[in-house]
Write a protein that holds these residues in place. Structure first.
Motif, PDB file in Angstrom:
ATOM      1  N   UNK A  66     -41.201  75.034  -6.602  1.00 21.43           N
ATOM      2  CA  UNK A  66     -41.238  73.750  -5.886  1.00 21.43           C
ATOM      3  C   UNK A  66     -40.737  74.058  -4.476  1.00 21.43           C
ATOM      4  N   UNK A  67     -41.512  73.741  -3.473  1.00 24.26           N
ATOM      5  CA  UNK A  67     -41.216  74.188  -2.117  1.00 24.26           C
ATOM      6  C   UNK A  67     -40.341  73.229  -1.320  1.00 24.26           C
ATOM      7  N   UNK A  68     -39.848  72.155  -1.951  1.00 26.27           N
ATOM      8  CA  UNK A  68     -38.975  71.205  -1.263  1.00 26.27           C
ATOM      9  C   UNK A  68     -37.735  70.953  -2.115  1.00 26.27           C
ATOM     10  N   UNK A  69     -36.769  70.260  -1.532  1.00 25.47           N
ATOM     11  CA  UNK A  69     -35.635  69.794  -2.317  1.00 25.47           C
ATOM     12  C   UNK A  69     -36.102  68.693  -3.275  1.00 25.47           C
ATOM     13  N   UNK A  70     -35.242  68.341  -4.218  1.00 30.68           N
ATOM     14  CA  UNK A  70     -35.566  67.263  -5.155  1.00 30.68           C
ATOM     15  C   UNK A  70     -34.270  66.659  -5.672  1.00 30.68           C
ATOM     16  N   UNK A  71     -34.373  65.415  -6.142  1.00 33.43           N
ATOM     17  CA  UNK A  71     -33.217  64.705  -6.682  1.00 33.43           C
ATOM     18  C   UNK A  71     -33.145  64.914  -8.190  1.00 33.43           C
ATOM     19  N   UNK A  89     -28.834  66.371  -5.243  1.00 34.36           N
ATOM     20  CA  UNK A  89     -29.964  67.005  -4.563  1.00 34.36           C
ATOM     21  C   UNK A  89     -29.921  68.499  -4.847  1.00 34.36           C
ATOM     22  N   UNK A  90     -31.031  69.041  -5.373  1.00 33.31           N
ATOM     23  CA  UNK A  90     -31.110  70.481  -5.633  1.00 33.31           C
ATOM     24  C   UNK A  90     -32.030  71.126  -4.605  1.00 33.31           C
ATOM     25  N   UNK A  91     -31.783  72.386  -4.332  1.00 30.94           N
ATOM     26  CA  UNK A  91     -32.494  73.097  -3.278  1.00 30.94           C
ATOM     27  C   UNK A  91     -33.937  73.384  -3.664  1.00 30.94           C
ATOM     28  N   UNK A 110     -42.464  67.086 -11.875  1.00 29.30           N
ATOM     29  CA  UNK A 110     -43.157  65.950 -11.267  1.00 29.30           C
ATOM     30  C   UNK A 110     -44.240  66.426 -10.318  1.00 29.30           C
ATOM     31  N   UNK A 111     -45.221  65.553 -10.097  1.00 34.92           N
ATOM     32  CA  UNK A 111     -46.245  65.765  -9.087  1.00 34.92           C
ATOM     33  C   UNK A 111     -45.659  65.582  -7.690  1.00 34.92           C
ATOM     34  N   UNK A 112     -46.445  65.934  -6.700  1.00 36.17           N
ATOM     35  CA  UNK A 112     -46.053  65.692  -5.319  1.00 36.17           C
ATOM     36  C   UNK A 112     -46.059  64.192  -5.035  1.00 36.17           C
ATOM     37  N   UNK A 268     -41.390  64.128   1.749  1.00 38.30           N
ATOM     38  CA  UNK A 268     -42.173  64.533   0.587  1.00 38.30           C
ATOM     39  C   UNK A 268     -41.316  65.288  -0.420  1.00 38.30           C
ATOM     40  N   UNK A 269     -41.708  65.194  -1.678  1.00 35.15           N
ATOM     41  CA  UNK A 269     -41.257  66.128  -2.713  1.00 35.15           C
ATOM     42  C   UNK A 269     -42.519  66.795  -3.238  1.00 35.15           C
ATOM     43  N   UNK A 270     -42.604  68.099  -3.143  1.00 32.65           N
ATOM     44  CA  UNK A 270     -43.821  68.794  -3.539  1.00 32.65           C
ATOM     45  C   UNK A 270     -43.875  69.038  -5.044  1.00 32.65           C
TER      46      UNK A 270
END
Length: 416
Positions: A66-71, A89-91, A110-112, A268-270
């Motif tokens: 996953x190329x972005x951070x996410x909750x 928030x994870x890296x 999850x999807x983008x 965005x979240x990828x």
């Protein structure tokens, strides 16, 4: 100690599972299947949102992207009882370990998605219009992520609200917000539209945070209102209120996804992908395969677990959801229709068990019968989670949710 080591190295007797015997800290012995991930005892998972990369139950390496951070949520998909610090928030590249609906630690995929609202936790900012005497106090209380960033909103019962424009009319959108009573419980209107529209009434309590989620396909401009907006609601407002607000989100799609914080621009979240490569391929023949899912959406053909020869091949077997069948099990391209029990958000087990048939069920230990074929050809060496196309185009058909207890074994009596 020498005796234990000798026992652990002895070959399995006929009829015994392939998995090695592993000693737990409590000195009890656990016999794992050929492959297991996120088992009920938590082996290889660490703790929820701890920022470590989980492994298979026997130490198998997880391949994750996953190329972005996410909750990440220590509460999983639960929308009530949320306390400050439960969201983390994870890296980028860090998997999200969360509890499923049964409390078993699993992997969230999850999807983008994109949060279209600016200043998602700053309703005091000029990006949010205040109307009808609504007042906002910034950074008033601890938010679900443990920071002092929750705003206080006081509104009356005569069209008093905060608003942000987002012109996305005519398509499915999902709005969400975290709410907590400043000093008591209550309700508040949460609307899409402008002059007319669609609304839901969100409940909140003072003892914990609640996430209110709302899906709409209103034909006109889908502005987002929070407070009291009688024209959009088309009826009397909810009573006046005093509430803490954090984490507003508006996204394209038919389900609310995990929160994506924003500041001065949308964010965005990828997409996430997760898989395992077997160092020893599965043998052909009768097979046991199962997975537990807590999914948040059923959009198109989506896979929960796929086994195949690699990322550029078709699948040997798949457990998943099909628009044609409501649920489907596939073995060697044979489609076996079944029925998914339970509703979106519930934990359910799907699997097939060799000559004992197959099922897409709620309760581990039982299965439906009637499969036309229950043997797998080839020698699968790759397992993908939560992605219908994990073996051909990873990330193209991810089913949002938490995945736990995937299990694969040549013994059809395993993976129950």
């Amino acid at each position: 100690m020498l005796l234990l080591l000798l026992l652990a190295q002895m070959p399995a007797m006929p009829g015994q599972p392939m998995g090695p015997i592993v000693s737990s800290p409590a000195t009890s012995r656990v016999s794992y299947a050929f492959f297991e991930f996120a088992p009920a005892n938590g082996a290889g998972m660490g703790s929820a949102c701890a920022g470590i990369t989980p492994t298979g139950a026997k130490g198998e390496a997880l391949i994750f992207a996953r190329s972005t951070t996410a909750m990440c949520s220590k509460r999983g998909l639960r929308t009530t009882g949320i306390q400050p610090g439960d969201l983390v928030v994870v890296a980028a590249g860090q998997p999200r370990v969360e509890p499923d609906a049964d409390g078993v630690l699993g992997l969230r995929l999850e999807n983008a998605r994109a949060n279209r609202l600016l200043r998602s936790s700053e309703i005091d900012n000029g990006a949010w219009t205040k109307a009808g005497g609504a007042s906002v106090s910034a950074d008033y209380a601890l938010a679900p992520d443990g920071t002092m960033s929750a705003d206080r909103l006081i509104y009356n019962a005569t069209s008093s609200y905060v608003l942000q424009a987002d012109n996305t009319g005519g398509v499915a959108t999902a709005a969400s917000v975290y709410l907590r009573g400043t000093s008591g419980s209550g309700v508040i209107d949460f609307c899409h539209g402008g002059g007319s529209g669609q609304c839901t009434t969100c409940s909140y309590v003072a003892s914990s945070w609640t996430r209110c989620e709302f899906v709409s396909s209103f034909a006109a401009a889908n502005n987002v209102f929070l407070g009291c907006d009688a024209p959009t609601k088309g009826s009397a407002c909810s009573p006046a209120g005093d509430v803490l607000v954090w984490g507003l989100q508006h996204e394209l799609g038919s389900n609310a996804s995990s929160h994506i914080p924003t500041v001065s621009a949308t964010a965005n979240r990828n997409v996430e992908t997760a898989s395992f490569a077997f160092t020893t391929p599965l043998p052909s023949g009768s097979m046991a395969v199962s997975v537990d899912t807590s999914t948040t959406s059923h959009n198109g053909d989506q896979g929960w677990l796929v086994v195949c020869g690699g990322t550029t091949t078709g699948f040997n077997g798949l457990l998943g959801y099909s628009t044609a069948f409501a649920s489907s099990l596939f073995i060697n391209s044979s489609t076996l229709s079944g029925t998914v029990g339970g509703s979106v958000g519930q934990s359910r087990r799907a699997g097939w068990w060799g000559t004992s048939g197959y099922g897409a069920i709620n309760t581990p230990g039982t299965s439906a019968t009637g499969a036309t074929t229950t043997t797998m050809t080839g020698a699968p060496s790759f397992l993908g989670l939560g992605d219908y196309n994990a073996c051909a185009a990873p990330g193209s058909r991810v089913a949002d949710g938490i995945y736990s207890r995937p299990c694969v074994d040549p013994d059809p009596a395993r993976c129950r």
